[in-house]
Design an enzyme around this catalytic site. Sequence first.
Site, mmCIF file in Angstrom:
data_model
loop_
_atom_site.group_PDB
_atom_site.id
_atom_site.type_symbol
_atom_site.label_atom_id
_atom_site.label_comp_id
_atom_site.label_asym_id
_atom_site.label_seq_id
_atom_site.Cartn_x
_atom_site.Cartn_y
_atom_site.Cartn_z
ATOM 1 N N GLY A 119 0.828 -1.193 0.000
ATOM 2 C CA GLY A 119 0.000 0.000 0.000
ATOM 3 C C GLY A 119 0.866 1.249 0.000
ATOM 4 O O GLY A 119 2.057 1.197 -0.324
ATOM 5 N N ASP A 144 -9.471 -2.095 0.969
ATOM 6 C CA ASP A 144 -10.262 -0.873 1.175
ATOM 7 C C ASP A 144 -10.684 -0.230 -0.155
ATOM 8 O O ASP A 144 -11.591 0.601 -0.178
ATOM 9 C CB ASP A 144 -9.467 0.155 1.987
ATOM 10 C CG ASP A 144 -9.004 -0.405 3.318
ATOM 11 O OD1 ASP A 144 -9.640 -1.349 3.818
ATOM 12 O OD2 ASP A 144 -7.981 0.085 3.851
ATOM 13 N N ARG A 283 -27.666 -5.855 18.754
ATOM 14 C CA ARG A 283 -26.383 -6.541 18.891
ATOM 15 C C ARG A 283 -25.450 -6.074 17.782
ATOM 16 O O ARG A 283 -25.884 -5.488 16.800
ATOM 17 C CB ARG A 283 -26.557 -8.053 18.795
ATOM 18 C CG ARG A 283 -27.417 -8.642 19.882
ATOM 19 C CD ARG A 283 -26.729 -8.531 21.233
ATOM 20 N NE ARG A 283 -27.649 -8.900 22.302
ATOM 21 C CZ ARG A 283 -27.862 -10.135 22.727
ATOM 22 N NH1 ARG A 283 -27.210 -11.127 22.178
ATOM 23 N NH2 ARG A 283 -28.718 -10.381 23.690
ATOM 24 N N ARG A 292 -10.125 -10.174 5.392
ATOM 25 C CA ARG A 292 -8.852 -10.161 4.655
ATOM 26 C C ARG A 292 -8.294 -11.550 4.410
ATOM 27 O O ARG A 292 -7.350 -11.721 3.646
ATOM 28 C CB ARG A 292 -7.825 -9.360 5.453
ATOM 29 C CG ARG A 292 -7.831 -7.942 5.070
ATOM 30 C CD ARG A 292 -6.816 -7.049 5.672
ATOM 31 N NE ARG A 292 -5.690 -7.553 6.373
ATOM 32 C CZ ARG A 292 -5.032 -6.833 7.288
ATOM 33 N NH1 ARG A 292 -5.455 -5.625 7.592
ATOM 34 N NH2 ARG A 292 -3.984 -7.317 7.886
HETATM 35 O O1 F6P Z 1 -6.121 -1.331 4.971
HETATM 36 C C1 F6P Z 1 -6.612 -2.603 5.190
HETATM 37 C C2 F6P Z 1 -7.168 -2.751 6.585
HETATM 38 O O2 F6P Z 1 -7.676 -4.056 6.719
HETATM 39 C C3 F6P Z 1 -8.228 -1.721 6.964
HETATM 40 O O3 F6P Z 1 -9.482 -1.972 6.395
HETATM 41 C C4 F6P Z 1 -8.179 -1.795 8.455
HETATM 42 O O4 F6P Z 1 -8.604 -0.581 9.017
HETATM 43 C C5 F6P Z 1 -6.726 -2.032 8.750
HETATM 44 O O5 F6P Z 1 -6.150 -2.559 7.555
HETATM 45 C C6 F6P Z 1 -6.438 -2.969 9.889
HETATM 46 O O6 F6P Z 1 -5.073 -3.006 10.100
HETATM 47 P P1 F6P Z 1 -4.343 -4.107 10.993
HETATM 48 O O7 F6P Z 1 -4.248 -5.354 10.203
HETATM 49 O O8 F6P Z 1 -3.029 -3.509 11.289
HETATM 50 O O9 F6P Z 1 -5.186 -4.309 12.216
#
Ligand code: F6P
Length: 365
Positions: A119, A144, A283, A292
């Site tokens: 990124g 994202d 909730r 991810r």
């Molecule tokens: O940029 C990708 C992302 O998954 C975001 O959507 C999220 O805010 C962030 O990274 C989470 O980061 P980490 O893996 O450091 O918790």
Amino acid sequence: MSHYPKRIGVLTGGGDCPGLNAVIRAVTKDALYHGIDVMGIEDGFLGLIEDRVRPLAKDDVSNILTDGGTILGSSNKANPQKFAIGKHDDGSIKYMDMTDVCMTHMQTNGIDTLVCIGGDGTMSAAAPFAERGVNCIGVPKTIDNDLHGSDITFGFLTAVSVATEALDRVHTTAASHHRVMVVEVMGRNAGWLALHAGVASGSDVILIPEIEFDLDKVAEACMARSQRGKRFTIICASEGAKPKGGEQIVDRVIEDSPDPIRLGGIGKWLADKIEAMTEIESRYVVLGHVQRGGTPVAPDRVLATQFGHHAMELLKEGKKNRLVVMQGGRLTDVEITSAANKQRLVPPDHPLIEAARSVYTSFGD
Ligand code: F6P
């Protein structure tokens, strides 16, 4: 042939993303086919700092197309120009510039070119190497979908698909219990993921960072549904969503990360408020890193393979310090740092927002 590099180093930096392995595979196979050696650098720039580098052969990248994560590992803290090496007496972090160390390790490993899959932070970290004559080709990744200058990035559609499935499943349990269910999805400051998953799942309320919400309106939407005899309300909330005049909720600050803020907590905040305001049991679910992980969906495998192939085309054409992007359905490239410190946010008049409003989805505004 004269433009071809002799040996490229490949690394994946920043948070992982479905499709990284597909890029590593595409780059490595293409390079080996053209007689270019490939070295896999472990854990992003950390592997270059610590000299953890290994040759990649065809077999190393065979059968990884469908795997989530990255076979090389990643790090979102290893910025060679500002590498944390401990703490000062006052507790603040002590940083050191490791650019020379990385240059030495590249030279001893015979690496003359870097393919950096990552990124913003990864591309910014690559820039000083480019200044020192190392050709750096960037392949962007993010679930994202907020890369400035690219219509789409691989990983996004997988995350949308995971979030949509979760929202679909939440529908049935919410209906069984007459509940409001808030599903918090990732996306940082961009609402693409919440918007797409929200529309795909028919969420009743979608909250995104680009449209500040009015809590009264969100509560009213839940009440109105309940009064119409609807047995549930589903709210798809982006982690970066914020109330009018309010702030985003920060989960943690990671000081030595290039982007230290980690958002999170809006799901619980909303569920508590809505329950108090409407007396409807509410909730929340935080989807987190599930979005991810795992195997990339087919379009992400395709996109990642195309991105990797384009990176190799650039290298073979002798182009320097470029970032692969998709514009208007066409693969092209821009200067490697041109997307740094910029975000592609959802325009509040985006056609998908209009389409969602036309099916009575509330954005809480
Ligand atoms: O940029 C990708 C992302 O998954 C975001 O959507 C999220 O805010 C962030 O990274 C989470 O980061 P980490 O893996 O450091 O918790």
